[in-house]
Design an enzyme around this catalytic site. Structure first.
Site, PDB file in Angstrom:
ATOM      1  CD  GLU A 118     -94.980 -30.874  54.159  1.00  0.00           C
ATOM      2  OE1 GLU A 118     -95.586 -31.889  54.593  1.00  0.00           O
ATOM      3  OE2 GLU A 118     -94.762 -29.859  54.847  1.00  0.00           O
ATOM      4  CE1 TYR A 130    -104.304 -33.472  47.564  1.00  0.00           C
ATOM      5  CE2 TYR A 130    -102.106 -33.926  46.732  1.00  0.00           C
ATOM      6  CZ  TYR A 130    -103.168 -34.254  47.555  1.00  0.00           C
ATOM      7  OH  TYR A 130    -103.093 -35.357  48.355  1.00  0.00           O
TER       8      TYR A 130
HETATM    9  C1  COA Z   1    -102.597 -39.155  43.081  1.00  0.00           C
HETATM   10  C2  COA Z   1    -103.785 -40.094  43.177  1.00  0.00           C
HETATM   11  C3  COA Z   1    -104.408 -39.994  44.584  1.00  0.00           C
HETATM   12  C4  COA Z   1    -104.847 -39.670  42.138  1.00  0.00           C
HETATM   13  O1  COA Z   1    -106.013 -40.425  42.331  1.00  0.00           O
HETATM   14  P1  COA Z   1    -107.043 -40.648  41.125  1.00  0.00           P
HETATM   15  O2  COA Z   1    -108.284 -41.197  41.706  1.00  0.00           O
HETATM   16  O3  COA Z   1    -106.388 -41.423  40.050  1.00  0.00           O
HETATM   17  O4  COA Z   1    -107.277 -39.156  40.610  1.00  0.00           O
HETATM   18  P2  COA Z   1    -108.513 -38.625  39.747  1.00  0.00           P
HETATM   19  O5  COA Z   1    -109.019 -39.691  38.850  1.00  0.00           O
HETATM   20  O6  COA Z   1    -109.502 -38.001  40.672  1.00  0.00           O
HETATM   21  O7  COA Z   1    -107.775 -37.523  38.869  1.00  0.00           O
HETATM   22  C5  COA Z   1    -108.010 -36.122  39.046  1.00  0.00           C
HETATM   23  C6  COA Z   1    -107.048 -35.350  38.174  1.00  0.00           C
HETATM   24  O8  COA Z   1    -105.723 -35.488  38.676  1.00  0.00           O
HETATM   25  C7  COA Z   1    -104.788 -35.586  37.572  1.00  0.00           C
HETATM   26  N1  COA Z   1    -104.180 -36.905  37.539  1.00  0.00           N
HETATM   27  C8  COA Z   1    -104.493 -37.967  38.307  1.00  0.00           C
HETATM   28  N2  COA Z   1    -103.670 -38.993  38.012  1.00  0.00           N
HETATM   29  C9  COA Z   1    -102.850 -38.575  37.039  1.00  0.00           C
HETATM   30  C10 COA Z   1    -101.780 -39.179  36.337  1.00  0.00           C
HETATM   31  N3  COA Z   1    -101.400 -40.442  36.567  1.00  0.00           N
HETATM   32  N4  COA Z   1    -101.130 -38.439  35.421  1.00  0.00           N
HETATM   33  C11 COA Z   1    -101.481 -37.177  35.163  1.00  0.00           C
HETATM   34  N5  COA Z   1    -102.507 -36.530  35.813  1.00  0.00           N
HETATM   35  C12 COA Z   1    -103.168 -37.236  36.734  1.00  0.00           C
HETATM   36  C13 COA Z   1    -105.616 -35.331  36.319  1.00  0.00           C
HETATM   37  O9  COA Z   1    -105.641 -33.940  36.087  1.00  0.00           O
HETATM   38  C14 COA Z   1    -106.965 -35.852  36.747  1.00  0.00           C
HETATM   39  O10 COA Z   1    -108.023 -35.326  35.995  1.00  0.00           O
HETATM   40  P3  COA Z   1    -108.412 -36.033  34.586  1.00  0.00           P
HETATM   41  O11 COA Z   1    -108.487 -37.507  34.843  1.00  0.00           O
HETATM   42  O12 COA Z   1    -109.734 -35.404  34.268  1.00  0.00           O
HETATM   43  O13 COA Z   1    -107.314 -35.685  33.638  1.00  0.00           O
HETATM   44  C15 COA Z   1    -103.387 -41.573  42.849  1.00  0.00           C
HETATM   45  O14 COA Z   1    -102.672 -41.589  41.635  1.00  0.00           O
HETATM   46  C16 COA Z   1    -102.522 -42.203  43.923  1.00  0.00           C
HETATM   47  O15 COA Z   1    -103.031 -42.809  44.869  1.00  0.00           O
HETATM   48  N6  COA Z   1    -101.184 -42.079  43.793  1.00  0.00           N
HETATM   49  C17 COA Z   1    -100.227 -42.661  44.739  1.00  0.00           C
HETATM   50  C18 COA Z   1    -100.274 -41.956  46.078  1.00  0.00           C
HETATM   51  C19 COA Z   1    -100.067 -40.467  45.939  1.00  0.00           C
HETATM   52  O16 COA Z   1     -99.252 -39.989  45.173  1.00  0.00           O
HETATM   53  N7  COA Z   1    -100.837 -39.712  46.766  1.00  0.00           N
HETATM   54  C20 COA Z   1    -100.770 -38.268  46.834  1.00  0.00           C
HETATM   55  C21 COA Z   1     -99.545 -37.868  47.586  1.00  0.00           C
HETATM   56  S1  COA Z   1     -99.814 -36.468  48.599  1.00  0.00           S
END
Ligand code: COA
Length: 163
Positions: A118, A130
């Site tokens: 979720e 995802y």
């Molecule tokens: C969501 C989260 C895990 C992403 O981690 P991350 O290491 O920054 O993600 P990645 O660098 O692997 O990004 C993969 C893709 O996701 C998308 N993405 C990641 N962060 C993004 C942002 N802030 N805005 C838009 N797209 C985003 C993009 O499509 C990205 O690809 P790109 O960089 O080539 O455009 C991180 O922002 C986080 O920890 N957030 C808070 C906790 C959370 O929301 N967890 C998931 C809840 S289930």
């Protein structure tokens, strides 16, 4: 605790292997948990999760800073993803995707049928991550996230990955 093999070493930050969390990692996980989520888990809840042997994997940088963690649970042949978090200073460098790919391949190898999670309807970053890995939105749960101080109730999107 034994490290599992970590895929790829081409990320822009020097990282150790992904490995199952130990007791000493719980406070680091808690601190990142508080930064990453609107509603954080307690140290006790995280510690109980680790002790129970459900999936709680950590990924540190070579200076000893927790860069990311994953928390999940197997229910029959379904993997329920509870949390994925990347520390703010490590975001948008591919760690979240790589950690999820690692978990997907582990679960594929152990014969699971699907992964479910979720996610807050407003959390576009996580939804994009995802979706890029092959998850699909398969439902919406109205008001799934209870109201909190400064946060109104929010719907959850249910996302699923089929192996
Ligand atoms: C969501 C989260 C895990 C992403 O981690 P991350 O290491 O920054 O993600 P990645 O660098 O692997 O990004 C993969 C893709 O996701 C998308 N993405 C990641 N962060 C993004 C942002 N802030 N805005 C838009 N797209 C985003 C993009 O499509 C990205 O690809 P790109 O960089 O080539 O455009 C991180 O922002 C986080 O920890 N957030 C808070 C906790 C959370 O929301 N967890 C998931 C809840 S289930």
């Amino acid at each position: 605790m034994a490290a599992r093999e970590t895929p790829g070493t081409d990320l822009p930050v020097p990282l150790t292997d992904i490995r199952p969390a130990g007791t000493n990692d719980i406070y680091d996980i808690y601190m990142l948990n508080c930064k990453a989520f609107v509603e954080s888990w307690s140290v006790m809840a995280l510690g109980m999760w680790q002790e129970r042997g459900d999936d709680l994997d950590v990924w540190y940088d070579t200076d000893g800073n927790l860069a990311a963690y994953y928390l999940g649970q197997d229910v029959l042949d379904e993997v329920h993803i509870m949390q994925l978090a990347v520390a703010p200073q490590f975001r948008r460098q591919g760690l979240g995707s790589r950690l999820m790919q690692y978990e997907i391949e582990r679960k594929r190898a152990s014969g699971m049928a699907q992964m479910l999670l979720e996610v807050r309807a407003s959390n576009r970053a996580a939804q994009k991550l995802y979706t890029s890995l092959g998850f699909q939105v398969v439902g919406r749960r109205d008001g799934y996230y209870a109201p909190l101080e400064n946060h109104p109730p929010e719907d959850a999107l249910l996302m699923r990955f089929d192996f």
